[in-house]
Design a protein around this motif. Structure first.
Motif, PDB file in Angstrom:
ATOM      1  N   LYS A 265     -13.357 -56.033  28.992  1.00 41.83           N
ATOM      2  CA  LYS A 265     -14.110 -54.785  28.939  1.00 41.83           C
ATOM      3  C   LYS A 265     -14.480 -54.427  27.494  1.00 41.83           C
ATOM      4  O   LYS A 265     -14.089 -55.113  26.552  1.00 41.83           O
ATOM      5  CB  LYS A 265     -13.299 -53.665  29.607  1.00 41.83           C
ATOM      6  CG  LYS A 265     -13.042 -53.920  31.113  1.00 41.83           C
ATOM      7  CD  LYS A 265     -14.294 -53.850  31.917  1.00 41.83           C
ATOM      8  CE  LYS A 265     -14.275 -54.247  33.376  1.00 41.83           C
ATOM      9  NZ  LYS A 265     -13.169 -54.458  34.196  1.00 41.83           N
TER      10      LYS A 265
ATOM     11  N   ASP B 157     -16.556 -44.695  39.024  1.00 43.83           N
ATOM     12  CA  ASP B 157     -15.977 -45.932  38.499  1.00 43.83           C
ATOM     13  C   ASP B 157     -16.696 -46.255  37.189  1.00 43.83           C
ATOM     14  O   ASP B 157     -17.763 -46.870  37.177  1.00 43.83           O
ATOM     15  CB  ASP B 157     -16.116 -47.065  39.520  1.00 43.83           C
ATOM     16  CG  ASP B 157     -15.467 -48.358  39.044  1.00 43.83           C
ATOM     17  OD1 ASP B 157     -15.187 -48.472  37.837  1.00 43.83           O
ATOM     18  OD2 ASP B 157     -15.238 -49.256  39.881  1.00 43.83           O
TER      19      ASP B 157
ATOM     20  N   ILE C 197      -8.057 -46.316  40.476  1.00 41.98           N
ATOM     21  CA  ILE C 197      -8.855 -46.024  41.676  1.00 41.98           C
ATOM     22  C   ILE C 197      -7.926 -45.706  42.852  1.00 41.98           C
ATOM     23  O   ILE C 197      -8.169 -44.778  43.626  1.00 41.98           O
ATOM     24  CB  ILE C 197      -9.802 -47.207  42.010  1.00 41.98           C
ATOM     25  CG1 ILE C 197     -10.819 -47.386  40.881  1.00 41.98           C
ATOM     26  CG2 ILE C 197     -10.532 -46.960  43.334  1.00 41.98           C
ATOM     27  CD1 ILE C 197     -11.654 -48.654  40.975  1.00 41.98           C
TER      28      ILE C 197
ATOM     29  N   SER D 223      -3.801 -50.411  35.116  1.00 46.87           N
ATOM     30  CA  SER D 223      -5.082 -51.069  35.397  1.00 46.87           C
ATOM     31  C   SER D 223      -6.091 -50.064  35.934  1.00 46.87           C
ATOM     32  O   SER D 223      -5.723 -48.970  36.396  1.00 46.87           O
ATOM     33  CB  SER D 223      -4.916 -52.206  36.426  1.00 46.87           C
ATOM     34  OG  SER D 223      -4.732 -51.677  37.717  1.00 46.87           O
TER      35      SER D 223
ATOM     36  N   THR E 295     -20.815 -54.351  43.184  1.00 49.18           N
ATOM     37  CA  THR E 295     -19.767 -54.083  42.198  1.00 49.18           C
ATOM     38  C   THR E 295     -18.686 -55.150  42.313  1.00 49.18           C
ATOM     39  O   THR E 295     -18.738 -56.019  43.191  1.00 49.18           O
ATOM     40  CB  THR E 295     -19.156 -52.670  42.395  1.00 49.18           C
ATOM     41  OG1 THR E 295     -18.155 -52.438  41.391  1.00 49.18           O
ATOM     42  CG2 THR E 295     -18.491 -52.529  43.758  1.00 49.18           C
ATOM     43  N   PHE E 296     -17.727 -55.066  41.431  1.00 45.69           N
ATOM     44  CA  PHE E 296     -16.550 -55.933  41.475  1.00 45.69           C
ATOM     45  C   PHE E 296     -15.648 -55.455  42.617  1.00 45.69           C
ATOM     46  O   PHE E 296     -15.547 -54.246  42.876  1.00 45.69           O
ATOM     47  CB  PHE E 296     -15.837 -55.810  40.124  1.00 45.69           C
ATOM     48  CG  PHE E 296     -14.598 -56.627  39.969  1.00 45.69           C
ATOM     49  CD1 PHE E 296     -14.497 -57.919  40.477  1.00 45.69           C
ATOM     50  CD2 PHE E 296     -13.512 -56.109  39.270  1.00 45.69           C
ATOM     51  CE1 PHE E 296     -13.341 -58.673  40.304  1.00 45.69           C
ATOM     52  CE2 PHE E 296     -12.360 -56.853  39.086  1.00 45.69           C
ATOM     53  CZ  PHE E 296     -12.275 -58.134  39.600  1.00 45.69           C
TER      54      PHE E 296
ATOM     55  N   ASN F  71      -9.215 -53.888  30.761  1.00 44.28           N
ATOM     56  CA  ASN F  71      -8.950 -55.299  30.987  1.00 44.28           C
ATOM     57  C   ASN F  71      -9.536 -56.110  29.808  1.00 44.28           C
ATOM     58  O   ASN F  71     -10.385 -55.607  29.076  1.00 44.28           O
ATOM     59  CB  ASN F  71      -9.598 -55.692  32.323  1.00 44.28           C
ATOM     60  CG  ASN F  71      -9.138 -57.061  32.788  1.00 44.28           C
ATOM     61  OD1 ASN F  71      -8.207 -57.636  32.234  1.00 44.28           O
ATOM     62  ND2 ASN F  71      -9.804 -57.583  33.795  1.00 44.28           N
TER      63      ASN F  71
ATOM     64  N   SER G 289     -11.319 -48.887  32.708  1.00 42.94           N
ATOM     65  CA  SER G 289     -10.517 -50.110  32.649  1.00 42.94           C
ATOM     66  C   SER G 289     -10.494 -50.640  31.221  1.00 42.94           C
ATOM     67  O   SER G 289     -11.492 -50.560  30.505  1.00 42.94           O
ATOM     68  CB  SER G 289     -11.099 -51.186  33.569  1.00 42.94           C
ATOM     69  OG  SER G 289     -10.496 -52.441  33.292  1.00 42.94           O
TER      70      SER G 289
ATOM     71  N   THR H  94      -7.755 -50.717  38.584  1.00 46.97           N
ATOM     72  CA  THR H  94      -7.538 -50.778  40.036  1.00 46.97           C
ATOM     73  C   THR H  94      -6.496 -49.750  40.462  1.00 46.97           C
ATOM     74  O   THR H  94      -6.687 -49.030  41.452  1.00 46.97           O
ATOM     75  CB  THR H  94      -7.092 -52.204  40.433  1.00 46.97           C
ATOM     76  OG1 THR H  94      -7.983 -53.152  39.844  1.00 46.97           O
ATOM     77  CG2 THR H  94      -7.084 -52.384  41.932  1.00 46.97           C
TER      78      THR H  94
ATOM     79  N   ALA I 108     -12.676 -54.939  42.904  1.00 43.28           N
ATOM     80  CA  ALA I 108     -11.615 -53.985  42.536  1.00 43.28           C
ATOM     81  C   ALA I 108     -12.031 -52.540  42.792  1.00 43.28           C
ATOM     82  O   ALA I 108     -11.170 -51.672  42.941  1.00 43.28           O
ATOM     83  CB  ALA I 108     -11.231 -54.153  41.070  1.00 43.28           C
ATOM     84  N   THR I 109     -13.333 -52.265  42.864  1.00 40.57           N
ATOM     85  CA  THR I 109     -13.772 -50.910  43.218  1.00 40.57           C
ATOM     86  C   THR I 109     -13.320 -50.570  44.636  1.00 40.57           C
ATOM     87  O   THR I 109     -12.903 -49.435  44.912  1.00 40.57           O
ATOM     88  CB  THR I 109     -15.312 -50.790  43.133  1.00 40.57           C
ATOM     89  OG1 THR I 109     -15.751 -51.232  41.850  1.00 40.57           O
ATOM     90  CG2 THR I 109     -15.771 -49.359  43.344  1.00 40.57           C
TER      91      THR I 109
ATOM     92  N   GLY J 204      -5.013 -52.710  31.488  1.00 42.99           N
ATOM     93  CA  GLY J 204      -4.812 -51.271  31.508  1.00 42.99           C
ATOM     94  C   GLY J 204      -6.002 -50.553  32.086  1.00 42.99           C
ATOM     95  O   GLY J 204      -7.065 -51.138  32.295  1.00 42.99           O
TER      96      GLY J 204
ATOM     97  N   VAL K  55     -20.555 -46.455  40.866  1.00 43.83           N
ATOM     98  CA  VAL K  55     -20.209 -47.319  39.737  1.00 43.83           C
ATOM     99  C   VAL K  55     -21.344 -47.334  38.705  1.00 43.83           C
ATOM    100  O   VAL K  55     -22.516 -47.403  39.078  1.00 43.83           O
ATOM    101  CB  VAL K  55     -19.971 -48.770  40.233  1.00 43.83           C
ATOM    102  CG1 VAL K  55     -19.433 -49.648  39.108  1.00 43.83           C
ATOM    103  CG2 VAL K  55     -19.030 -48.791  41.435  1.00 43.83           C
TER     104      VAL K  55
ATOM    105  N   ALA L 295     -15.350 -48.075  34.845  1.00 39.86           N
ATOM    106  CA  ALA L 295     -14.564 -49.188  34.279  1.00 39.86           C
ATOM    107  C   ALA L 295     -15.347 -49.965  33.226  1.00 39.86           C
ATOM    108  O   ALA L 295     -14.781 -50.460  32.261  1.00 39.86           O
ATOM    109  CB  ALA L 295     -14.116 -50.131  35.396  1.00 39.86           C
ATOM    110  N   GLU L 296     -16.668 -50.057  33.449  1.00 38.14           N
ATOM    111  CA  GLU L 296     -17.492 -50.864  32.531  1.00 38.14           C
ATOM    112  C   GLU L 296     -18.286 -49.981  31.576  1.00 38.14           C
ATOM    113  O   GLU L 296     -19.099 -50.475  30.808  1.00 38.14           O
ATOM    114  CB  GLU L 296     -18.462 -51.726  33.376  1.00 38.14           C
ATOM    115  CG  GLU L 296     -17.720 -52.640  34.349  1.00 38.14           C
ATOM    116  CD  GLU L 296     -18.625 -53.412  35.315  1.00 38.14           C
ATOM    117  OE1 GLU L 296     -19.851 -53.221  35.280  1.00 38.14           O
ATOM    118  OE2 GLU L 296     -18.084 -54.202  36.106  1.00 38.14           O
TER     119      GLU L 296
HETATM  120  C1  LIG Z   1     -12.833 -54.188  35.741  1.00 38.19           C
HETATM  121  C2  LIG Z   1     -13.288 -53.327  36.838  1.00 38.19           C
HETATM  122  C3  LIG Z   1     -12.389 -52.645  37.673  1.00 38.19           C
HETATM  123  C4  LIG Z   1     -10.926 -52.885  37.682  1.00 38.19           C
HETATM  124  O1  LIG Z   1     -10.275 -52.704  36.490  1.00 38.19           O
HETATM  125  P1  LIG Z   1      -8.916 -53.499  36.187  1.00 38.19           P
HETATM  126  O2  LIG Z   1      -8.420 -52.827  34.966  1.00 38.19           O
HETATM  127  O3  LIG Z   1      -9.286 -54.934  35.964  1.00 38.19           O
HETATM  128  O4  LIG Z   1      -8.003 -53.325  37.356  1.00 38.19           O
HETATM  129  C5  LIG Z   1     -12.912 -51.773  38.620  1.00 38.19           C
HETATM  130  N1  LIG Z   1     -14.228 -51.593  38.761  1.00 38.19           N
HETATM  131  C6  LIG Z   1     -15.125 -52.241  37.992  1.00 38.19           C
HETATM  132  C7  LIG Z   1     -16.573 -51.965  38.189  1.00 38.19           C
HETATM  133  C8  LIG Z   1     -14.687 -53.153  37.028  1.00 38.19           C
HETATM  134  O5  LIG Z   1     -15.587 -53.817  36.289  1.00 38.19           O
END
Ligand SMILES: *Cc1c(COP(=O)(O)O)cnc(C)c1O
Length: 372
Positions: free
Chosen positions: A191, A162, A63, A58, A84-85, A188, A186, A60, A87-88, A198, A136, A164-165
């Motif tokens: 995404k 980050d 990070i 993931s 941010t989400f 997920n 990410s 997460t 998970a950051t 993942g 991010v 992820a997006e």
């Molecule tokens: C989706 C996301 C994450 C976490 O990713 P996961 O794969 O869902 O654990 C972290 N930061 C941001 C900004 C995200 O959008």
């Protein structure tokens, strides 16, 4: 099955099934195998051939291991973008460290360089220099790279990017994933590309990569029996999921083009007096993972959200600023009101790469019909 229009559903359009069946027919379905290697190579190709990529289970986890690699420990402080989400920031707490939240600026909606510098100065005066900066690229939009980089260099604090997006976004034609000491992706389900679940970490050397794999596969010592000298994690990506990821990344450019088309269509058709958008700067290119609009007031946002949902259209609030959330409330924050303003006004619209013309027309009809 409802026929609700979803915000960002997975878009399976290539060799996913073929690769998964192939992965299942071999002996390597878990934390080793050719699909992990190929997916990592493709990610390298899209980000930077001179970087190393490690696939994990993931974003997460990625990070978390990035913080560990930078030596973040109990009571250390880590600067984190507030808008941010969650998970950051959660992995900062896994390390029993302290997130210090910094608000956004209105151009990119990402970490405000002015406040970032103010926060760093304040924490240093307080006796503790931050160990890392978590910045991010929200909704795929690159943060103010030059400014953040300059501050990070001035105070010698590593940036964890980050992204992820933001796979496929770039700044000055350099892909996101290149700007931090370490970067995180990410995959997920929602995404721009997905491996069901993942993530990945982008690092600089094969030695770092080996270290990340060691941590992510239970930190087994190189001995003929199971012996461990440090704490490990079960964070590696499985070969079956990497097979999905590989098929997805083969269509990355197509998916980015489709998402950008979705954005441009909203942008060109909606009333500019009623709606505002996240804008690219001259040097930045967003993958437009998510098209977000700002309405004219919080009450109007709520009204429009209800209207969309009543019409079977999924729309979401923007991220609720982390410094306002109960789980993070006790931590220091440097605030200018931008993220709260964005939250009050903003909505995410359906932005997926498989949005059909019919679905799109239905959404735009609702948005054009809406009167404040
Ligand atoms: C989706 C996301 C994450 C976490 O990713 P996961 O794969 O869902 O654990 C972290 N930061 C941001 C900004 C995200 O959008």
């Amino acid at each position: 099955m409802s026929n609700k229009i979803l915000i960002s559903p997975p878009h399976i359009s290539g060799a996913e099934k073929k690769y998964v069946l192939d992965a299942l027919s071999g002996d390597w379905i878990s934390s080793k195998g050719k699909y992990i290697d190929s997916f990592e190579k493709k990610l390298q190709f899209h980000i930077n051939q001179n970087k190393e990529v490690v696939c994990l289970n993931s974003g997460t986890s990625a990070i978390h291991l990035a913080l560990k690699q930078l030596g973040v420990q109990e009571n250390d402080e880590v600067i984190c973008q507030s808008f941010t989400f969650a998970a950051t920031a959660f992995p900062v707490l896994y390390q029993k460290a302290i997130p210090v939240f910094v608000d956004s600026e209105p151009d990119t909606w990402n970490i405000c360089p002015v406040l970032l510098e103010k926060a760093i100065k304040n924490r240093i005066k307080n006796g503790k220099k931050p160990k890392a900066i978590l910045a991010v690229h929200l909704y795929g939009m690159p943060y103010k790279i030059d400014e953040v980089q300059r501050i990070a260099t001035t105070y010698n604090i590593p940036v964890i990017e980050d992204a992820a997006e933001a796979l496929g976004s770039s700044y000055n034609n350099v892909p996101c994933g290149n700007f931090g000491q370490l970067a995180v992706l990410s995959f997920n389900g929602n995404k721009i590309i997905t491996s069901a679940q993942g993530g990945a970490i982008v690092c600089n050397t094969t030695k770092e990569k080996e270290n990340f794999i060691h941590w992510a596969t239970q930190a087994k010592d190189n001995l003929p029996f199971y012996h461990h000298s440090s704490v490990g994690f079960n964070y590696r990506m499985s070969n079956v999921l990497a097979a999905i990821g590989l098929a997805q990344i083969e269509n990355l450019h197509k998916k980015i083009n489709l998402r950008r088309q979705v954005y441009f269509r909203y942008f060109s058709e909606l009333d500019k007096d009623l709606f505002d958008f996240q804008k690219e700067s001259e040097n930045s290119f967003s993958n437009r993972w998510m098209t977000c609009i700002l309405t004219i007031s919080r009450a109007e946002k709520e009204k429009l959200l209800k209207t969309l949902i009543n019409n079977g259209i999924e729309a979401l609030h923007l991220w609720y600023p982390l410094h306002k959330q109960r789980v993070f409330k006790e931590f220091p924050s440097f605030i200018n009101g931008t993220s709260e303003h964005l939250f009050n006004r903003g909505l995410c619209l359906p932005s997926g790469s498989k949005l059909t013309a019919n679905e799109y027309q239905k959404i735009v009809a609702v948005l054009k019909n809406y009167k404040p």
